[in-house]
Motif scaffolding. Structure first.
Motif: not given
Length: 340
Positions: A115-117, A239-244, A276-281, A286-293
């Motif tokens: 992820m970014p950062g 987990a990642v597929d479920y989130i997406d 490297g990130l908590r699940p909520h972060e 991912r939601r911000i990336e979706c919004a950017q698209q």
């Protein structure tokens, strides 16, 4: 992703000098003739003496990007490798989401979405190899051992302190390093005459943060991620597929943990060790990336982008977007149109 999360505003910099050079090859320092030493004078001029004593003690910053990977038939992947010189470190700070397989001295360190950062440090004489499965954009800061030692001596007060080691090669995330990466990209947007001074200062701030993280890890008995088992690759993919697949819906920790086949308590720690990130972060990013698209398409309003990305209010969307991207959704969108 169509645009890097940390690069808001770069399209407005057409008339300004670029202070971040592009690399000709992955992790290859860019030589800038006449560049000032990045080690500043400290108490009693100790850092100034250290800098003049080592002519090679110069921080070098550059940017590596790769397009056309992982999109469309035949796009495939790209494998790159590099070895850090014996007298310096390489710090890589990721600027956009990408999928990679990363090895340090031939040992697998990370496989999946970066992820970014998120950042990684390769020490003197060590090798790095990455297989990029998607487009990438990353900042590389090359830190001479002499600069690292000088900064450490400035804090410790010990003039004989040398050979400081940063020996954690994991890919991880730190909010301070992420913000410093954002700050560096502002140089090409907001500076003219004093841009190089600004960049040098932020570079030094990155070095000081690395030393701080090293100090904390040693006090805690080692890097926390090293002591926790990471989520296995197949569970992480679930987990990642479920989130997406459910970004536009309300997602709880229990939902994602269940998709991975674990309890909430075990899942959260292993997910953080793996990403490297908590699940909520991770979910918010991912939601911000979706919004950017969505925002790069004029068909969608700011409210449409917020709702389709899973935010329940535009105010919350704006707050999270500005924290992660460094600009409001409207300003970020305007910069994309300006660069079109």
């Amino acid at each position: 992703m169509e645009a890097p999360s940390l690069s808001a505003g770069n399209a407005l910099a057409d008339s300004l000098q670029s202070y971040i050079r592009n690399e000709d090859a992955w992790r290859l320092p860019v030589s800038v003739s006449g560049a000032p030493s990045a080690a500043p004078a400290g108490r009693g001029g100790r850092l100034a003496r250290d800098a003049s004593a080592a002519s090679a003690a110069r921080l070098s910053l550059s940017r590596w990007s790769l397009a056309g990977i992982g999109a469309g038939a035949g796009a495939g992947s790209k494998e790159l490798s590099a070895t850090t010189p014996e007298d310096s470190y390489t710090l890589g700070v990721n600027l956009r989401s990408t999928d990679i397989t990363f090895l340090h001295d031939g040992r697998l360190m990370f496989e999946g979405r970066v992820m970014p950062g998120m950042f990684q440090v390769t020490g003197p004489g060590h090798s790095a190899r990455a297989v990029f499965h998607a487009a990438c954009d990353v900042l590389h800061l090359f830190v001479p051992q002499a600069v690292l030692d000088a900064c450490h001596r400035e804090v410790s007060g010990n003039d004989h302190d040398s050979g400081v080691l940063i020996d954690d090669p994991l890919i991880t995330h730190d909010p301070c390093i992420e913000r410093l990466g954002q700050a560096l990209l502002l140089a090409d947007e907001a500076f003219t005459a004093f841009g190089q001074m600004y960049v040098d200062s932020i570079n030094l701030a990155l070095v000081s943060r690395l030393l701080e993280l090293r100090s904390r890890a040693r006090q805690a008995g080692g890097h926390p991620a090293m002591r926790k088992s990471a989520l296995p690759k197949w569970r992480l993919k679930r987990a990642v597929d479920y989130i997406d697949a459910h970004l536009a819906e309300a997602i709880g920790l229990e939902d994602v943990a269940g998709a991975a086949g674990l309890t909430r308590m075990h899942f959260a720690a292993q997910f953080r060790a793996a990403t490297g990130l908590r699940p909520h972060e991770y979910l918010l990013r991912r939601r911000i990336e979706c919004a950017q698209q969505l925002l790069v398409d004029e068909e969608y309003s700011l409210l449409d982008a917020a709702q389709l990305a899973g935010f329940r209010s535009q105010a919350h969307f704006t707050t999270v977007f500005k924290r992660i991207v460094g600009a409001t959704p409207k300003r970020w969108r305007d910069t994309q149109y300006a660069g079109a």
